[in-house]
Design a protein around this motif. Structure first.
Motif, PDB file in Angstrom:
ATOM      1  N   GLY A 461       7.496   1.856  -7.411  1.00 40.70           N
ATOM      2  CA  GLY A 461       7.161   0.961  -8.523  1.00 40.70           C
ATOM      3  C   GLY A 461       6.503  -0.345  -8.155  1.00 40.70           C
ATOM      4  N   TYR A 462       6.027  -0.434  -6.902  1.00 45.46           N
ATOM      5  CA  TYR A 462       5.365  -1.661  -6.470  1.00 45.46           C
ATOM      6  C   TYR A 462       3.857  -1.460  -6.396  1.00 45.46           C
ATOM      7  CZ  TYR A 462      10.114  -2.575  -4.811  1.00 45.46           C
ATOM      8  OH  TYR A 462      11.473  -2.725  -4.744  1.00 45.46           O
ATOM      9  N   GLY A 463       3.104  -2.498  -6.730  1.00 48.23           N
ATOM     10  CA  GLY A 463       1.709  -2.536  -6.335  1.00 48.23           C
ATOM     11  C   GLY A 463       1.679  -2.876  -4.855  1.00 48.23           C
ATOM     12  N   VAL A 464       0.652  -2.437  -4.156  1.00 45.17           N
ATOM     13  CA  VAL A 464       0.553  -2.703  -2.714  1.00 45.17           C
ATOM     14  C   VAL A 464      -0.837  -3.247  -2.402  1.00 45.17           C
ATOM     15  CG1 VAL A 464       0.821  -1.778  -0.392  1.00 45.17           C
ATOM     16  CG2 VAL A 464       2.133  -0.769  -2.271  1.00 45.17           C
ATOM     17  N   LEU A 465      -0.873  -4.393  -1.737  1.00 49.92           N
ATOM     18  CA  LEU A 465      -2.126  -5.003  -1.300  1.00 49.92           C
ATOM     19  C   LEU A 465      -2.159  -5.002   0.217  1.00 49.92           C
ATOM     20  CD1 LEU A 465      -4.735  -6.717  -1.899  1.00 49.92           C
ATOM     21  CD2 LEU A 465      -3.270  -8.743  -1.668  1.00 49.92           C
ATOM     22  N   TYR A 466      -3.199  -4.429   0.794  1.00 48.40           N
ATOM     23  CA  TYR A 466      -3.350  -4.464   2.253  1.00 48.40           C
ATOM     24  C   TYR A 466      -4.817  -4.737   2.592  1.00 48.40           C
ATOM     25  CZ  TYR A 466      -4.306   0.604   1.517  1.00 48.40           C
ATOM     26  OH  TYR A 466      -4.775   1.827   1.076  1.00 48.40           O
ATOM     27  N   VAL A 467      -5.036  -5.713   3.460  1.00 50.35           N
ATOM     28  CA  VAL A 467      -6.385  -6.185   3.745  1.00 50.35           C
ATOM     29  C   VAL A 467      -6.608  -6.282   5.252  1.00 50.35           C
ATOM     30  CG1 VAL A 467      -6.392  -7.504   1.589  1.00 50.35           C
ATOM     31  CG2 VAL A 467      -5.775  -8.657   3.727  1.00 50.35           C
ATOM     32  N   ASN A 468      -7.878  -6.431   5.634  1.00 50.90           N
ATOM     33  CA  ASN A 468      -8.251  -6.603   7.035  1.00 50.90           C
ATOM     34  C   ASN A 468      -8.780  -8.026   7.245  1.00 50.90           C
ATOM     35  OD1 ASN A 468      -7.588  -4.048   8.083  1.00 50.90           O
ATOM     36  ND2 ASN A 468      -9.473  -3.154   7.293  1.00 50.90           N
ATOM     37  N   PRO A 469      -7.873  -8.989   7.444  1.00 53.63           N
ATOM     38  CA  PRO A 469      -8.294 -10.378   7.630  1.00 53.63           C
ATOM     39  C   PRO A 469      -9.006 -10.560   8.963  1.00 53.63           C
ATOM     40  CG  PRO A 469      -5.982 -10.154   8.153  1.00 53.63           C
ATOM     41  CD  PRO A 469      -6.427  -8.816   7.620  1.00 53.63           C
ATOM     42  N   ARG A 470      -9.576 -11.720   9.187  1.00 50.02           N
ATOM     43  CA  ARG A 470     -10.202 -11.996  10.493  1.00 50.02           C
ATOM     44  C   ARG A 470      -9.184 -11.727  11.588  1.00 50.02           C
ATOM     45  NH1 ARG A 470     -12.785 -16.948   9.194  1.00 50.02           N
ATOM     46  NH2 ARG A 470     -12.676 -15.906   7.191  1.00 50.02           N
ATOM     47  N   GLY A 471      -9.665 -11.154  12.677  1.00 49.77           N
ATOM     48  CA  GLY A 471      -8.779 -10.646  13.723  1.00 49.77           C
ATOM     49  C   GLY A 471      -8.724  -9.135  13.702  1.00 49.77           C
ATOM     50  N   SER A 472      -9.116  -8.530  12.554  1.00 51.04           N
ATOM     51  CA  SER A 472      -9.122  -7.072  12.429  1.00 51.04           C
ATOM     52  C   SER A 472     -10.399  -6.487  13.031  1.00 51.04           C
ATOM     53  CB  SER A 472      -9.050  -6.661  10.953  1.00 51.04           C
ATOM     54  OG  SER A 472      -7.925  -7.199  10.312  1.00 51.04           O
ATOM     55  N   HIS A 473     -10.288  -5.267  13.539  1.00 52.81           N
ATOM     56  CA  HIS A 473     -11.452  -4.544  14.049  1.00 52.81           C
ATOM     57  C   HIS A 473     -12.245  -3.935  12.892  1.00 52.81           C
ATOM     58  CE1 HIS A 473     -12.108  -4.575  18.264  1.00 52.81           C
ATOM     59  NE2 HIS A 473     -10.921  -4.112  18.618  1.00 52.81           N
ATOM     60  N   GLY A 474     -13.494  -3.573  13.203  1.00 55.54           N
ATOM     61  CA  GLY A 474     -14.300  -2.783  12.280  1.00 55.54           C
ATOM     62  C   GLY A 474     -15.301  -3.557  11.456  1.00 55.54           C
ATOM     63  N   TYR A 475     -15.366  -4.893  11.645  1.00 59.09           N
ATOM     64  CA  TYR A 475     -16.227  -5.703  10.782  1.00 59.09           C
ATOM     65  C   TYR A 475     -17.151  -6.636  11.552  1.00 59.09           C
ATOM     66  CZ  TYR A 475     -12.969  -3.959   7.332  1.00 59.09           C
ATOM     67  OH  TYR A 475     -12.207  -3.125   6.555  1.00 59.09           O
ATOM     68  N   SER A 476     -17.238  -6.517  12.828  1.00 58.43           N
ATOM     69  CA  SER A 476     -18.112  -7.291  13.708  1.00 58.43           C
ATOM     70  C   SER A 476     -17.282  -7.925  14.816  1.00 58.43           C
ATOM     71  CB  SER A 476     -18.893  -8.395  12.972  1.00 58.43           C
ATOM     72  OG  SER A 476     -18.072  -9.538  12.727  1.00 58.43           O
TER      73      SER A 476
END
Length: 658
Positions: A461-476
Motif C-alpha cells: 500500500g505504499y508509493g515508492v520513489l527511487y532515483v539515481n542522484p549524482r554519484g550514480s552510474h549510467g549518466y556520465s
C-alpha cells in the motif's frame, strides 16, 4: 482471474535464470536456474539445457546444491561446470550425450574458476594453494582443533564475505589432465594470480597479477599474455586500476578486455580495450561513450550470473554490455570504430551469450514487471523468441506495478532520472504514504529491472520513489564523480528534489506519511536525511555508515575509501566528522529502525551500534536488529530465512509509523 498481492515469501517462488552458454555449433545452449529452498534454508542451482531449434528445455542436473559457470568443450561434446556438492566448488564434466557427471578436481581449497583447453583433454584451473603445498593437499579434519592467534602485519587483512584473509594462501593457475587426473601448477610464488583466458591455439594464456610485496596501497591488477611453453610474459596493460574480462578473438590476433583506471578513483567508468598482438598496440573502443561498460545495477533477485565482459564473433566483431540511463543494454562494436546498441531500451540484460557467427544472442532479460527469462534474439532484426518461462505463472498470478519514469531538475540544474510506483490497489482521489528508497554504492544505479523489495512495498500500500542522484552510474562520468567530496550535499539535494517533484505532480501522495530507507551508501544517506530534515515520519537504515572516523579503521576498505571519497584521512578528522551522520544525531526526530549484519566488514557492526546507543542515550525513538551469519550482501545473497526476516522488519516498521 483476480491477481493476488506480492508477498515477502514470494522470494521462494521466483526463479533466477542465468549463465546461458551456446554450444560451438550454435544449435543448443545450457544455463543455470537458481531458487531459494525454504526447507533447507539455502540456494539450489541446477544445470538446464535448451534446444535452440525446437526451444525444448530439459533439466540436466538434479542436485540439492549449487551448480555454476557452465562451459562447453571446443568440440561441443562435453560441458564442464563448478559444483559445491562436496562442500567446496570443484570442476565436473558432463557428457553431451548423457550420463553421470565426472568429478575432475578434488582440491583442498576448491576451485575459483576454470577454462577449457582447446584440445578438450585438459582444463585450466584457478585455485588457492597454501604456501608449501599443492592444489590437492587437504587439511586434516580435527573437530577439536584449538583456536590460534592471527597476527596482522598488513592493512588489507580482512574482506567482507571472507573474514580474516588467510595469510599463507595464494591463488595459482594450474592445468588438469581430464583422463589421468594429473595436476600441474603453472604459476609460483606468493602472489594472487587470476586466470583470465586461454587462446584458441592453446599456446597462450592471459592472467592478472600484482607482484608487489606490500599490497596495502596497491590498487592495480596488470594483465599479462604468457606463452604456455616458454613462460615468456608480455604486459597487455600495467597501469593503475583493475582490468579483466579477457577474451581472445577467434584468430587469436586480438585480445579484448575491460577495466577502469583510477582517474576518478573507484568512480571511474569502465572501458572496453582491444590489444593488437601483431603491432603490440592498445585501443579503447568506448572512449566516446560516456557510460560504464558492464552491469552497474542494484537489485535483489538475479543469482548465479556469469555474463562475459566481451564476446567476439568469428568475423572479429564484438559484443558487450553498457549501463546507461537506467538500462543495461547489449552493444555492438567493430574494430573499425563502429559502435551502437543491439538491444532495446527499458530493460536489464543481466546475462548473455552471442553465437560464434554473430547471427543471434541468448539474452537473460528482466524489466520492472518481469523477474527474468532467457530469449533467443536475432541480431539483425532484434526479433526475440522466448526460451524459458519459469516465472510466467507467477507473473500471471501476482499483481505487479509498472513504475513511471521521471526526470526532474536536481542540484545545479542537472537532470536526475528516477521512477515512481503507485501502490497496488491505487484508487483515484485516495491518499497514500510514500517511501523513498536509496541505493548503495554510490557508484551503482537503480534500473529497469525486477526488484522484489520495491514491489513488496507497493503491494503493502505504499508509493515508492527511487532515483539515481549524482554519484550514480549510467549518466556520465561527471554525474558519477560529482558525489566525491560532497556526500550529503548535491546528492541529498537531488533526492529531496525528487521527492518534491513527485509530490508536486501526484496529489495522491500523503505528505504526512513519508518514509525513507536504503542500504550501505543508501544507509548513510538515510542517516544523513533524518539528521537534516523532519519531513519523514519513519526511516529504516540498513548496513549503514554513521561515523567516517571509526569507519577509517574498521572497514575492510576504510583507510583508502575515505581518502578517495572525502579527500580526508585521520590527519583531517574534522572533515570526516562533518560528513558523519552521527554528528547530527541530536537533530533526529524520525523513528529510526537500524538493521545490520553482524559479519559485515564493509560497513561494520559498530557503525550501527554507535548510532543506536547515541540515539537511545538521547531518548530518541529507535531500535536495532542484528542479523547473525550475514555480511554486507544480506539483502541479495544472505541466508533465505534472514532475507525474509529483514523484509518483515522493514515492512513492520513502516506499518507501525506510516
Amino acid at each position: 482471474m483476480e491477481k493476488r498481492k506480492l508477498k515477502v515469501e514470494d522470494l521462494f517462488e521466483l526463479a533466477s535464470v542465468a549463465s546461458p552458454k551456446i554450444s560451438p555449433d550454435g544449435q543448443e545452449a545450457v544455463f543455470v536456474k537458481t531458487q531459494m529452498n525454504e526447507e533447507e534454508n539455502k540456494y539450489v542451482a541446477n544445470l538446464f539445457h535448451v534446444d535452440l531449434e525446437t526451444n525444448e528445455v530439459s533439466q540436466w542436473t538434479y542436485g540439492n546444491e549449487r551448480v555454476s559457470s557452465p562451459a562447453w568443450s571446443s568440440d561441443g561434446k562435453q560441458i564442464a561446470f563448478l559444483s559445491n556438492r562436496d562442500e567446496k566448488n570443484q570442476v565436473y564434466i558432463l557428457p553431451r550425450r548423457g550420463g553421470e557427471a565426472k568429478k575432475v578436481t578434488d582440491f583442498g581449497q576448491g576451485v575459483s574458476s576454470f577454462v577449457w583447453s582447446p584440445c578438450g583433454k585438459k582444463i585450466w584451473v584457478n585455485a588457492s594453494v597454501k604456501e608449501g603445498q599443492s592444489f590437492t593437499d587437504k587439511e586434516e579434519k580435527n573437530e577439536k582443533k584449538k583456536p590460534e592467534p592471527y597476527r596482522v602485519t598488513k592493512m588489507k587483512y580482512q574482506m567482507d564475505g571472507v573474514g580474516l584473509i588467510p595469510q599463507d594462501s595464494y591463488r595459482h593457475i594450474g592445468i588438469v589432465d581430464i583422463e589421468s587426473g594429473d595436476v600441474t601448477q603453472i604459476t609460483e610464488g606468493n602472489h594472487q594470480y587470476s586466470l583470465m583466458a586461454v587462446s584458441h591455439s592453446g599456446d597462450n594464456i592471459v592472467f592478472g597479477v600484482n607482484r608487489a610485496e606490500n599490497q596495502d596501497y596497491e590498487f592495480r591488477q596488470p594483465l599479462y599474455l604468457a606463452d604456455v611453453h616458454s613462460k615468456e610474459e608480455t604486459a597487455l596493460i600495467d597501469e593503475e586500476g583493475y582490468y579483466g574480462g579477457v577474451a581472445f578473438s577467434n584468430d587469436d590476433q586480438y585480445i579484448a578486455f575491460v577495466g577502469a583506471d583510477r582517474t576518478f578513483q573507484n568512480a571511474t567508468q569502465s572501458e572496453l580495450y582491444v590489444y593488437d598482438r601483431e603491432n603490440k598496440s592498445r585501443t579503447c573502443l568506448t572512449e566516446n561513450l560516456d557510460a560504464p561498460v558492464g552491469d552497474s545495477v542494484v537489485a535483489d533477485l538475479q543469482q548465479g550470473t556469469s555474463a562475459p565482459s566481451v564476446v567476439w564473433t568469428e568475423t572479429n566483431d564484438l559484443y558487450f554490455r553498457l549501463s546507461t540511463m537506467g538500462d543495461v543494454r547489449l552493444y555492438y562494436a567493430s574494430l573499425e570504430g563502429a559502435i551502437y546498441p543491439a538491444s532495446p531500451e527499458n530493460e536489464h540484460i543481466y546475462d548473455y551469450e552471442v553465437s560464434r557467427d554473430g547471427e543471434f544472442a541468448v539474452v537473460a532479460v528482466s524489466n520492472a514487471i518481469n523477474p527474468g527469462e532467457l530469449y533467443k534474439q536475432t541480431i539483425a532484426t532484434g526479433e526475440r523468441q522466448v526460451l524459458t518461462a519459469f516465472n510466467k505463472e507467477y507473473i500471471e498470478q501476482v499483481e505487479l506495478v509498472e513504475p513511471e519514469a521521471i526526470v526532474y531538475q536536481g542540484a545545479k540544474g542537472w537532470d536526475v532520472h528516477g521512477w515512481l510506483m503507485k501502490p497496488v490497489g491505487y484508487e483515484e482521489g485516495e491518499k497514500y504514504p510514500l517511501i523513498v528508497e536509496i541505493h548503495g554504492g554510490p557508484a551503482a544505479m537503480y534500473a529497469n529491472t525486477f526488484f522484489h523489495e520495491l514491489q513488496l512495498l507497493a503491494a503493502q500500500g505504499y508509493g515508492v520513489l527511487y532515483v539515481n542522484p549524482r554519484g550514480s552510474h549510467g549518466y556520465s562520468q561527471e554525474h558519477v564523480n560529482a558525489v566525491r567530496g560532497d556526500y550529503g550535499g548535491g546528492d541529498y539535494e537531488d533526492i529531496i528534489a525528487g521527492l518534491d517533484y513527485a509530490i508536486e505532480h501526484n496529489d495522491w501522495i500523503d505528505t504526512e506519511r513519508l518514509g525513507v530507507t536504503g542500504g550501505s551508501y543508501g544507509g548513510f544517506m538515510t542517516n544523513w536525511i533524518v539528521g537534516h530534515t523532519n519531513r519523514f515520519k519513519a526511516a529504516v537504515t540498513q548496513r549503514s555508515i554513521s561515523n567516517w572516523i571509526s569507519f577509517f579503521g574498521v572497514s575492510d576498505i576504510g583507510y583508502y575509501f575515505n581518502e578517495w571519497q572525502h579527500g580526508a584521512d585521520m590527519n583531517d578528522v574534522e572533515t570526516l566528522w562533518n560528513f558523519s551522520p552521527l554528528k547530527y544525531a541530536k537533530n533526529i526526530e524520525t523513528p529510526l529502525l537500524i538493521l545490520h549484519s553482524e559479519n559485515d566488514l564493509r560497513c561494520p557492526m559498530e557503525q550501527a551500534e554507535q548510532l543506536y546507543i547515541t540515539l537511545k542515550s538521547m531518548g530518541k525513538e529507535t531500535e536495532l536488529v542484528r542479523f547473525p551469519d550475514a555480511d554486507h550482501n544480506l539483502s541479495r545473497t544472505g541466508l533465505p530465512n534472514l532475507r525474509i526476516a529483514r523484509l518483515n522488519e522493514i515492512t513492520g516498521w513502516f506499518e507501525k509509523y506510516l
